[in-house]
Design an enzyme around this catalytic site. Structure first.
Site, short mmCIF file in Angstrom:
data_model
loop_
_atom_site.label_atom_id
_atom_site.label_comp_id
_atom_site.label_asym_id
_atom_site.label_seq_id
_atom_site.Cartn_x
_atom_site.Cartn_y
_atom_site.Cartn_z
CE LYS A 1 64.34 4.93 11.92
NZ LYS A 1 64.45 4.36 13.28
CD GLU B 1 62.88 2.88 23.77
OE1 GLU B 1 61.84 3.53 23.79
OE2 GLU B 1 63.46 2.54 22.72
NE ARG C 1 60.24 9.13 3.50
CZ ARG C 1 60.42 10.17 4.29
NH1 ARG C 1 61.52 10.27 4.98
NH2 ARG C 1 59.51 11.12 4.38
CD GLU D 1 59.21 -0.05 17.95
OE1 GLU D 1 60.12 0.41 18.62
OE2 GLU D 1 58.73 0.54 16.96
CG ASN E 1 56.02 11.99 1.93
OD1 ASN E 1 55.17 11.46 2.64
ND2 ASN E 1 57.15 12.46 2.40
N GLY E 2 52.76 13.01 1.78
CA GLY E 2 52.08 14.03 2.59
C GLY E 2 50.58 13.82 2.52
CG HIS F 1 49.27 2.98 43.84
ND1 HIS F 1 48.71 3.21 45.08
CD2 HIS F 1 50.57 3.34 43.95
CE1 HIS F 1 49.62 3.72 45.89
NE2 HIS F 1 50.77 3.80 45.22
CE LYS G 1 62.54 0.21 20.20
NZ LYS G 1 62.91 1.58 20.35
CD1 TRP H 1 53.13 2.87 6.92
CD2 TRP H 1 52.12 4.83 7.30
NE1 TRP H 1 52.59 2.83 8.18
CE2 TRP H 1 51.97 4.01 8.44
CE3 TRP H 1 51.56 6.10 7.31
CZ2 TRP H 1 51.31 4.43 9.59
CZ3 TRP H 1 50.89 6.52 8.46
CH2 TRP H 1 50.77 5.69 9.58
CB CYS I 1 54.93 8.01 1.11
SG CYS I 1 53.22 7.63 1.51
#
Ligand code: F6R
Length: 621
Positions: free
Chosen positions: A616, A495, A27, A502, A102-103, A518, A499, A76, A2
């Site tokens: 983010k 990576e 955020r 997401e 926020n938190g 394997h 990418k 969020w 947030c």
């Protein structure tokens, strides 16, 4: 998670708040809202389930008449679904006090039960609402006892008492319609910064919210309260004692956080990567001297000599940087490990005074990373932070901070921050090599000289954009991708897969090429795209074999090659990147994979800068 904002001054606060939220949308972006106190009393409150654009429309349709101090929030969701009721700001029963947070308030159930029992009516499922009702109870109690009739001391003391009862992490801002000229704000384990202007002041989760108006910032510490008025801010600790906090000047300007003509922040940030690496390297390698890091960040070469193990700790993309770091340091005979911060707990038992924990985090606020750092410190390790964010929590917890200097990264998918992290780690590797004389001095210098050439190689790699766009379009209808590589490029395969997952929402896996046989090779069938990082390396022959194994089972192998390796591997298609020394090749090889994921997402019509379910900065564990 947030973002919060606050404003006191003579501008129309709703405009400043909405603009600030727009900049903090990275955020979290499932709901948002603003509130301001009217100069003559009463609250203005607008909230939406959805994005800032929707809030802006709502505010424009019904603007506040006489806006005073205000606060805002972009959310969020953690406690309660994304909805208007759960959106901040939250109000008390009387609709006089309003608060954003926020938190996570860990004891909210207990508080809620107690407050509901004494008649407070809750309207949301959030943990935050408990805080505003607690504030209401404290304001009532103190008002009843106050003989002076002065309301601001009551507001301050009620706010302070409220904080004392909260457990967990919070950055909070509150306004009261009886005190229209002040925003009360406080921080405990969640980021909070004030922007100091001329006759106006700002509150925010990060500086990008107010850079358009001022670059003078005060980063609050855990346990700080600030009473923010148009004419200035006063600082206190949670016991109510006055404190002094110095301001710093922020070098970023607000245009650095704009799209600069690109369609998406992610594409802009991909194109900023040569500059990012240059900024990270600047002043740290030329000449490569033993005491360079001692002068810049107080990291004495004696520390680098005495360290027995390096533990890289990070999450997501930053973890992949840590994995590259492990290979890079081992190349210079420095024992190193890379750990996912969220899995670190038991590993901290292996840490001690001769361990250097290197915590990598773009935001410097990732809760898992910060928690792991605390565990490493408790075990006696010393901590070096590699971060992009000045004043972030991580920078306060670490013994030393190596900034990446990449500028603000707005796209949720990390790109330029990743190459900045890699560059910082290579700087560290060069200084380890120089301090320990584990390699001949000239080798460390030769390595540094090669590193300084990388920005140019990144520029050249970016020139392949059109070719990669066409490739991404070709595979835009595929739902499964494999990324394979070996050794120091194995993290680049991880990576590449992360990418595309997401931002394109397709299934992708990154694999160490030798591991394919394997098990995972069973998933390959006709036409499956396999992106293989096959630039020059000691393992190229083995890599060529793995690519043939995939091709023989019907895969369409797309090979990332350089001039030298091109003729040595078989593939359906080739992307030729500039030639780089094997140890530095991740910095170049990641570029086509980032572009591939960007153009795949574009072809699939995805919301590239704000992918679903993500934010983010992940400040919850
Ligand atoms: C992926 C991505 C995330 C972050 C991770 C850690 O593109 O951005 O995986 O790398 O959430 O974030 P920071 O670096 O801020 O600690």
């Amino acid at each position: 998670m947030c973002g919060i904002v606050g404003y006191v001054g003579s501008r129309n606060s709703s405009d400043v708040l909405v603009e600030g939220l727009r900049r903090l949308e990275y955020r979290g972006y499932d709901s948002c809202g603003i509130a301001s106190v009217k100069a003559k009393g009463g609250l203005y409150l607008k909230r939406v389930s959805g994005r800032i654009e929707a809030l802006k429309g709502l505010v424009e349709a019904d603007p506040p008449k006489d806006p005073g101090a205000g606060i805002g929030h972009t959310r969020w969701a953690t406690h309660g679904v994304p909805s208007e009721d759960n959106a901040h700001p939250h109000t008390d029963c009387a609709g006089e006090l309003v608060l954003v947070h926020n938190g996570i308030i860990e004891n909210y159930l207990e508080l809620r039960e107690k407050l509901a029992g004494s008649g407070h009516a809750f309207k949301s499922e959030t943990d935050t609402e408990a805080a505003v009702h607690l504030l209401e109870r404290n304001v009532k109690e103190l008002s009843a006892r106050s003989s002076s009739g002065m309301l601001e001391p009551v507001f301050f003391e009620a706010f302070r008492r409220t904080l004392a009862e909260l457990k967990g992490s919070f950055a909070i801002a509150a306004v009261w319609d009886k005190c229209p000229g002040v925003v009360m704000t406080a921080r405990m384990h969640s980021p909070l910064v004030l922007g100091l202007g001329e006759g106006e002041n700002f509150v925010a989760s990060d500086v990008s919210a107010f850079l358009k108006f001022t670059r003078r910032a005060v980063f609050l510490n855990d346990g700080d309260i600030a009473a923010v008025r148009a004419g200035g801010a006063e600082f206190f600790d949670f016991a109510g004692r006055k404190a002094r906090r110095d301001s710093v000047n922020i070098q970023w300007d607000s245009t650095m956080a704009e799209k600069g003509g690109y369609r998406h922040f992610m594409l802009k940030e991909i194109h900023e990567q040569a500059a990012s690496v240059e900024n990270t390297l600047r002043g740290r390698l030329l000449p490569l001297k033993e005491d360079t890091l001692a002068r810049e960040i107080n990291l004495d070469p004696a520390v680098l000599r005495s360290v027995k193990t390096v533990q890289f700790i990070a999450c997501g993309t930053a973890y992949h940087a840590g994995l590259v770091g492990k290979y890079a340091l081992e190349n210079f005979q420095v024992p190193a490990h890379a750990d996912l911060a969220s899995e670190y707990s038991d590993r901290s038992k292996l840490a001690g005074p001769d361990t250097l924990a290197v915590a990598i985090s773009q935001s410097g606020e990732t809760a898992d990373t910060i928690h792991a750092v605390r565990e490493a410190k408790a075990a006696g390790a010393r901590v070096l932070a590699v971060t992009n964010t000045v004043g972030s929590t991580l920078t306060r917890e670490a013994d030393w901070v190596l900034y990446t200097h990449c500028g603000p990264e707005i796209g949720v998918a990390s790109t330029k921050a990743f190459v900045g992290q890699l560059a910082a780690i290579y700087v560290l590797a060069a200084h380890f090599a120089a301090a320990r004389k584990a390699v001949f001095d000239s080798d460390a210098r030769a390595f540094a000289a090669e590193l300084l050439k990388v920005p140019r190689l990144i520029e050249d790699a970016l020139a392949m954009e059109k070719e990669i766009e066409a490739l991404a379009k070709r595979y835009a209808d595929r739902e499964h991708f494999l990324f394979i590589a070996r050794h120091i490029n194995y993290p680049i395969a991880l990576e590449g897969a992360l990418k595309i997952k997401e931002i394109s929402y397709v299934h992708a896996e990154g694999y160490a090429a030798g591991e394919m046989k394997h098990g995972p090779i069973a998933i390959i069938d006709k036409g499956m795209p396999v992106l293989a990082v096959a630039t020059s390396s000691r393992a190229l022959k083995l890599m060529a074999g793995n690519m043939q194994e995939a091709g023989a089972r019907g895969a369409e192998v797309v090979a990332i090659v350089d001039k030298e390796s091109r003729g040595q591997v078989r593939a359906s298609r080739y992307i030729e990147v500039p030639q780089a020394p094997e140890i530095l090749s991740p910095l170049v090889n990641v570029i086509p994979l980032q572009l591939f994921s960007y153009y795949s997402a574009l072809a699939r019509g995805c919301d590239i800068d704000k992918p679903r379910n993500l934010a983010k900065s992940v400040t919850v564990r």
